[in-house]
Design a protein around this motif. Sequence first.
Motif, PDB file in Angstrom:
ATOM      1  N   PHE A 129      -1.212 -10.949  21.712  1.00  0.00           N
ATOM      2  CA  PHE A 129      -0.117 -11.467  20.901  1.00  0.00           C
ATOM      3  C   PHE A 129       0.291 -10.451  19.841  1.00  0.00           C
ATOM      4  O   PHE A 129       1.475 -10.279  19.541  1.00  0.00           O
ATOM      5  N   ALA A 130      -0.692  -9.769  19.265  1.00  0.00           N
ATOM      6  CA  ALA A 130      -0.414  -8.813  18.188  1.00  0.00           C
ATOM      7  C   ALA A 130       0.377  -7.605  18.661  1.00  0.00           C
ATOM      8  O   ALA A 130       0.880  -6.831  17.839  1.00  0.00           O
ATOM      9  N   SER A 131       0.523  -7.442  19.976  1.00  0.00           N
ATOM     10  CA  SER A 131       1.319  -6.328  20.477  1.00  0.00           C
ATOM     11  C   SER A 131       2.783  -6.454  20.077  1.00  0.00           C
ATOM     12  O   SER A 131       3.540  -5.475  20.148  1.00  0.00           O
ATOM     13  N   ALA A 132       3.213  -7.639  19.646  1.00  0.00           N
ATOM     14  CA  ALA A 132       4.590  -7.829  19.185  1.00  0.00           C
ATOM     15  C   ALA A 132       4.780  -7.331  17.757  1.00  0.00           C
ATOM     16  O   ALA A 132       5.910  -7.272  17.267  1.00  0.00           O
ATOM     17  N   ALA A 133       3.687  -6.959  17.080  1.00  0.00           N
ATOM     18  CA  ALA A 133       3.772  -6.392  15.738  1.00  0.00           C
ATOM     19  C   ALA A 133       4.024  -4.884  15.829  1.00  0.00           C
ATOM     20  O   ALA A 133       3.885  -4.267  16.889  1.00  0.00           O
ATOM     21  N   HIS A 134       4.373  -4.277  14.718  1.00  0.00           N
ATOM     22  CA  HIS A 134       4.685  -2.845  14.681  1.00  0.00           C
ATOM     23  C   HIS A 134       3.443  -2.022  15.016  1.00  0.00           C
ATOM     24  O   HIS A 134       2.391  -2.182  14.390  1.00  0.00           O
ATOM     25  N   ARG A 135       3.590  -1.140  15.991  1.00  0.00           N
ATOM     26  CA  ARG A 135       2.420  -0.423  16.535  1.00  0.00           C
ATOM     27  C   ARG A 135       1.769   0.500  15.514  1.00  0.00           C
ATOM     28  O   ARG A 135       0.531   0.584  15.444  1.00  0.00           O
ATOM     29  N   GLN A 136       2.549   1.222  14.735  1.00  0.00           N
ATOM     30  CA  GLN A 136       1.977   2.199  13.818  1.00  0.00           C
ATOM     31  C   GLN A 136       1.655   1.628  12.436  1.00  0.00           C
ATOM     32  O   GLN A 136       0.720   2.082  11.778  1.00  0.00           O
ATOM     33  N   VAL A 137       2.430   0.634  11.993  1.00  0.00           N
ATOM     34  CA  VAL A 137       2.291   0.145  10.625  1.00  0.00           C
ATOM     35  C   VAL A 137       1.428  -1.110  10.538  1.00  0.00           C
ATOM     36  O   VAL A 137       0.577  -1.229   9.650  1.00  0.00           O
ATOM     37  N   GLU A 138       1.631  -2.073  11.451  1.00  0.00           N
ATOM     38  CA  GLU A 138       0.967  -3.373  11.317  1.00  0.00           C
ATOM     39  C   GLU A 138      -0.282  -3.504  12.166  1.00  0.00           C
ATOM     40  O   GLU A 138      -1.312  -4.007  11.694  1.00  0.00           O
ATOM     41  N   ASP A 246      15.865  -9.100  12.764  1.00  0.00           N
ATOM     42  CA  ASP A 246      15.538  -8.688  11.404  1.00  0.00           C
ATOM     43  C   ASP A 246      14.710  -7.408  11.470  1.00  0.00           C
ATOM     44  O   ASP A 246      14.365  -6.919  12.548  1.00  0.00           O
ATOM     45  N   VAL A 247      14.353  -6.908  10.319  1.00  0.00           N
ATOM     46  CA  VAL A 247      13.674  -5.625  10.211  1.00  0.00           C
ATOM     47  C   VAL A 247      12.226  -5.730  10.695  1.00  0.00           C
ATOM     48  O   VAL A 247      11.538  -6.726  10.455  1.00  0.00           O
ATOM     49  N   VAL A 248      11.764  -4.715  11.389  1.00  0.00           N
ATOM     50  CA  VAL A 248      10.363  -4.546  11.750  1.00  0.00           C
ATOM     51  C   VAL A 248       9.948  -3.169  11.230  1.00  0.00           C
ATOM     52  O   VAL A 248      10.641  -2.191  11.497  1.00  0.00           O
ATOM     53  N   PRO A 249       8.862  -3.048  10.472  1.00  0.00           N
ATOM     54  CA  PRO A 249       7.826  -4.033  10.186  1.00  0.00           C
ATOM     55  C   PRO A 249       8.220  -5.036   9.102  1.00  0.00           C
ATOM     56  O   PRO A 249       9.198  -4.845   8.386  1.00  0.00           O
ATOM     57  N   MET A 250       7.404  -6.074   8.967  1.00  0.00           N
ATOM     58  CA  MET A 250       7.702  -7.162   8.044  1.00  0.00           C
ATOM     59  C   MET A 250       7.827  -6.697   6.604  1.00  0.00           C
ATOM     60  O   MET A 250       8.617  -7.242   5.840  1.00  0.00           O
ATOM     61  N   ALA A 251       7.049  -5.687   6.217  1.00  0.00           N
ATOM     62  CA  ALA A 251       7.064  -5.230   4.832  1.00  0.00           C
ATOM     63  C   ALA A 251       8.426  -4.697   4.411  1.00  0.00           C
ATOM     64  O   ALA A 251       8.717  -4.611   3.211  1.00  0.00           O
ATOM     65  N   ASP A 252       9.260  -4.345   5.380  1.00  0.00           N
ATOM     66  CA  ASP A 252      10.584  -3.814   5.062  1.00  0.00           C
ATOM     67  C   ASP A 252      11.658  -4.884   5.002  1.00  0.00           C
ATOM     68  O   ASP A 252      12.828  -4.574   4.778  1.00  0.00           O
TER      69      ASP A 252
END
Length: 389
Positions: A129-138, A246-252
């Motif tokens: 599931f976490a593969s949908a998160a940003h590969r380098q940042v998250e 929306d923006v990826v990663p979430m922090a942005d």
Amino acid sequence: MARASVIGTGMTTFGVHDRTLAELFAEAVFPALDDAGVGTTEVDALYFGNAMGGQTENETHLAPKLASHVGMAGIPAQRFEDACATSANAFKHAVQAVESGVHDVVLVGGAERCTPETGLDTAAMTRVFASAAHRQVEQPTGLTFPGAFALLTKRHMYEHGTTEEQLAEIAVKNHYHGSLNPRAHFGRDISVEEVLDSPVVADPFHLMDCCPFSDGASAVVVVSEDAAESFDGDPVDVTGIGHATDVVPMADKAHPSTTQSARDAAAEAYDQADTTADAMDFAEVHDCFTGAEVMATEAIGLFEDGGAGPAVAEGRTRLDGDIPVNPSGGLKAKGHPIGATGTAQVVELTEQLRGEAGDRQVADAQRAVAHNLGGGAATTVVTVMEGRA
């Protein structure tokens, strides 16, 4: 004016299954075709949603495989992947295809196997599931989606005073709705105390604030408004469908808890349908976590920012409330087989607007909205549907 019509629906139970993806999909497809009065030779194209099969089961190139399995080899068949918004995106493309005259009849749906029947335990599936998160940042930080939505929800709690008890009320409400849905993964009454006493997964979420991993499939038959009259299925019209990112990663993100893609997609869908959130009789929203339901209902305009938590506590979103949310039980109780979730929401809207939802029927439902997100709310598809008088 209708952009397209749904004339047939089919759906498996959501839960733990020992059948293959192809078998699950067929179990949804054939009831949808029967409901529509459409034969396999009358389907012009298959749009299929599956998010994780390449990782969980070493299954790729799925669309022609499944078209062959259900007796439709030879037609255009395409697989869609958009994290949890996978089959909602497939549905959007089906609507556009029949609206533009590219196809007359499109079979659209999704299937996923997410339980240990795939051979992967909870830890391994969480990694998938976490593969949908940003590969380098998250991903390198170990951020999982319970953690991601916990961050968004904590910010909402800080800004608006949303409480853990209000989140727990969402779980209680959706489990009650799920108890009325024979296809739901979970269907039993629970209490606020049970939710708050369950183990903490990612503050503020307890175990019972989180949706389950599920197996399952769903399918709908989409046709043009004019073609709907040529078939036996009782049509429900798609009047608006919005899609935004929306923006990826979430922090942005410009703001952590506003889920901007949902606001943009909802505005597009309501504009197409020439309607507003106030005209909706009920909603199906993407409650992967209880906090996600809070943010979703505010983003699509059902409540003002900060108003969803109190509304849930007051019972307004229950089946007998003034704006029922997730009468199916939502992801929280109905279940969440990733690739099947978007079209499962369309199934629920169609059945409700036909008056065929049984014990969970929303009284006098004429218009409804579905909200399906992907990733950390980086993609959202919002669909408005209307019944025919």
